[in-house]
Design a protein around this motif. Structure first.
Motif, PDB file in Angstrom:
ATOM      1  N   PRO A 160      43.969  36.923  42.249  1.00 21.39           N
ATOM      2  CA  PRO A 160      42.297  36.529  42.104  1.00 21.39           C
ATOM      3  C   PRO A 160      41.676  37.775  41.660  1.00 21.39           C
ATOM      4  O   PRO A 160      40.622  37.792  40.724  1.00 21.39           O
ATOM      5  CB  PRO A 160      41.873  36.145  43.578  1.00 21.39           C
ATOM      6  CG  PRO A 160      43.240  35.492  44.068  1.00 21.39           C
ATOM      7  CD  PRO A 160      44.230  36.324  43.459  1.00 21.39           C
ATOM      8  N   ASP A 161      41.967  38.717  42.308  1.00 24.46           N
ATOM      9  CA  ASP A 161      41.452  40.299  41.991  1.00 24.46           C
ATOM     10  C   ASP A 161      41.494  40.658  40.522  1.00 24.46           C
ATOM     11  O   ASP A 161      40.501  41.070  39.798  1.00 24.46           O
ATOM     12  CB  ASP A 161      41.925  41.414  42.809  1.00 24.46           C
ATOM     13  CG  ASP A 161      41.389  41.480  44.214  1.00 24.46           C
ATOM     14  OD1 ASP A 161      40.361  40.591  44.639  1.00 24.46           O
ATOM     15  OD2 ASP A 161      41.679  42.076  45.070  1.00 24.46           O
ATOM     16  N   ALA A 162      42.780  40.291  40.122  1.00 24.67           N
ATOM     17  CA  ALA A 162      42.840  40.844  38.473  1.00 24.67           C
ATOM     18  C   ALA A 162      42.249  39.919  37.673  1.00 24.67           C
ATOM     19  O   ALA A 162      41.538  40.288  36.752  1.00 24.67           O
ATOM     20  CB  ALA A 162      44.353  40.607  38.272  1.00 24.67           C
ATOM     21  N   TYR A 163      42.193  38.622  38.073  1.00 20.96           N
ATOM     22  CA  TYR A 163      41.441  37.498  37.338  1.00 20.96           C
ATOM     23  C   TYR A 163      39.859  37.747  37.183  1.00 20.96           C
ATOM     24  O   TYR A 163      39.168  37.787  36.320  1.00 20.96           O
ATOM     25  CB  TYR A 163      41.415  36.187  37.954  1.00 20.96           C
ATOM     26  CG  TYR A 163      40.899  34.921  37.182  1.00 20.96           C
ATOM     27  CD1 TYR A 163      41.691  34.491  36.098  1.00 20.96           C
ATOM     28  CD2 TYR A 163      39.492  34.902  37.169  1.00 20.96           C
ATOM     29  CE1 TYR A 163      40.900  33.473  35.479  1.00 20.96           C
ATOM     30  CE2 TYR A 163      38.714  33.721  36.485  1.00 20.96           C
ATOM     31  CZ  TYR A 163      39.709  33.211  35.598  1.00 20.96           C
ATOM     32  OH  TYR A 163      38.949  32.002  34.780  1.00 20.96           O
ATOM     33  N   GLU A 164      39.415  38.424  38.371  1.00 17.96           N
ATOM     34  CA  GLU A 164      37.957  38.656  38.413  1.00 17.96           C
ATOM     35  C   GLU A 164      37.762  39.932  37.669  1.00 17.96           C
ATOM     36  O   GLU A 164      36.640  40.007  36.769  1.00 17.96           O
ATOM     37  CB  GLU A 164      37.710  39.135  39.905  1.00 17.96           C
ATOM     38  CG  GLU A 164      37.227  37.911  40.824  1.00 17.96           C
ATOM     39  CD  GLU A 164      36.228  36.757  40.146  1.00 17.96           C
ATOM     40  OE1 GLU A 164      35.140  37.246  39.489  1.00 17.96           O
ATOM     41  OE2 GLU A 164      36.589  35.615  40.223  1.00 17.96           O
ATOM     42  N   ALA A 165      38.534  40.974  37.471  1.00 18.64           N
ATOM     43  CA  ALA A 165      38.322  42.062  36.690  1.00 18.64           C
ATOM     44  C   ALA A 165      38.271  41.623  35.463  1.00 18.64           C
ATOM     45  O   ALA A 165      37.508  42.194  34.491  1.00 18.64           O
ATOM     46  CB  ALA A 165      39.345  42.940  37.026  1.00 18.64           C
ATOM     47  N   PHE A 166      39.182  40.900  34.774  1.00 19.84           N
ATOM     48  CA  PHE A 166      39.397  40.371  33.448  1.00 19.84           C
ATOM     49  C   PHE A 166      37.931  39.638  33.135  1.00 19.84           C
ATOM     50  O   PHE A 166      37.522  39.608  31.992  1.00 19.84           O
ATOM     51  CB  PHE A 166      40.470  39.626  32.922  1.00 19.84           C
ATOM     52  CG  PHE A 166      41.668  40.717  32.569  1.00 19.84           C
ATOM     53  CD1 PHE A 166      42.272  41.484  33.537  1.00 19.84           C
ATOM     54  CD2 PHE A 166      41.818  40.964  31.400  1.00 19.84           C
ATOM     55  CE1 PHE A 166      43.185  42.501  33.241  1.00 19.84           C
ATOM     56  CE2 PHE A 166      42.992  41.662  30.815  1.00 19.84           C
ATOM     57  CZ  PHE A 166      43.619  42.488  32.071  1.00 19.84           C
ATOM     58  N   ALA A 167      37.351  38.728  34.101  1.00 19.95           N
ATOM     59  CA  ALA A 167      36.466  37.810  33.829  1.00 19.95           C
ATOM     60  C   ALA A 167      35.272  38.858  33.491  1.00 19.95           C
ATOM     61  O   ALA A 167      34.251  38.581  32.513  1.00 19.95           O
ATOM     62  CB  ALA A 167      36.158  36.779  35.041  1.00 19.95           C
TER      63      ALA A 167
END
Ligand code: AR6
Length: 170
Positions: A157-164
Motif C-alpha cells: 500500500p505504501d508503494a501504491y500511495e507513493a505512485f498515486a
C-alpha cells in the motif's frame, strides 16, 4: 499512453511484457526477480544465460534493458533491466530514469503494447519510494513510445500511495 496503477504481484499481470528489476548477472535474485523466475519457470533463466553469452559477457550494465521469453507467465516477454543501487552521496537518478526509457525502447522493438513495471531499485537496492515513484512517472510520461498501456504494479500500500502521489503531482 495510459498510465495505470495496480497494487499486486507483477507475475500475475496480463500484459505483453513485464519488466524485471534484475541485477547485472541476469541469473536471478530476490524480490521481483526471484518471483518472476519462480513463477515463469526455468525457460527464462535458460534464455538469460544465452543473452549473457551472446551479448553481455560482462553482465547487463546498470540502466540498460534486454528481453527474454516470459516462460509460464501470462505475459509474452520479460524485459530485464538493472536499476542503480541507491546512494545518498551520489545522484544516480539518471541511471534509474534510463531503466524506464530503455525498457520502453525494448518494448517498442518487440511490438509490445502493454507493459507492467515494478518500482525498480526501490526494494533491495534501497531507493526511497517517493523519489523512485517520481522518477518512474516523470520518465515514462516523457518518453516517446508506441506502448499504449503502462501499468505500475506496486507490491505494498505504501508503494501504491507513493505512485498515486507522483501521478497526481505530475
Ligand atoms: N510484484 C511487484 N512488486 C514486487 C514483487 C512482485 N512480485 N516483489 C517485490 N516487489 P526489488 P530492486 C517490489 O528488491 O530494489 C534482486 O535480488 C518490492 O517491494 O525486487 O531493484 C535482483 O536480483 C519493491 O518495492 O528490486 C537485484 O539483485 C520493488 O518491487 C536486486 O534485487 C523492487 O524491489 C534489485 O533490487
Amino acid at each position: 499512453m495510459q498510465i495505470t496503477l495496480v497494487q499486486g504481484d507483477i507475475t500475475e499481470q496480463q500484459v505483453d511484457a513485464v519488466v524485471n528489476a534484475a541485477n547485472s548477472s541476469l541469473l536471478g535474485g530476490g524480490g521481483v526477480d526471484g518471483a518472476i523466475h519462480r513463477r515463469g519457470g526455468p525457460e527464462i533463466l535458460q534464455e538469460c544465460r544465452r543473452v549473457r553469452a551472446s551479448q553481455y559477457a560482462g553482465g547487463l550494465p546498470t540502466g540498460q534493458a534486454v528481453a527474454t521469453t516470459a516462460g509460464r507467465l501470462p505475459a509474452r516477454w520479460v524485459i530485464h533491466t538493472v536499476g542503480p543501487v541507491y546512494s545518498a552521496s551520489e545522484d544516480r537518478s539518471e541511471l534509474l530514469a534510463s531503466c524506464y526509457r530503455e525498457s520502453l525502447r525494448v518494448a517498442d522493438d518487440l511490438g509490445a503494447r502493454s507493459v507492467a513495471f515494478p518500482a525498480v531499485s526501490a526494494g533491495i537496492y534501497g531507493w526511497p519510494m517517493d523519489d523512485a515513484a517520481r522518477i518512474a512517472v516523470r520518465t515514462v510520461r516523457g518518453t516517446a513510445t508506441t506502448v499504449q498501456d503502462v501499468r505500475f504494479v506496486l507490491f505494498t500500500p505504501d508503494a501504491y500511495e507513493a505512485f498515486a502521489k507522483a501521478v497526481g503531482d505530475g
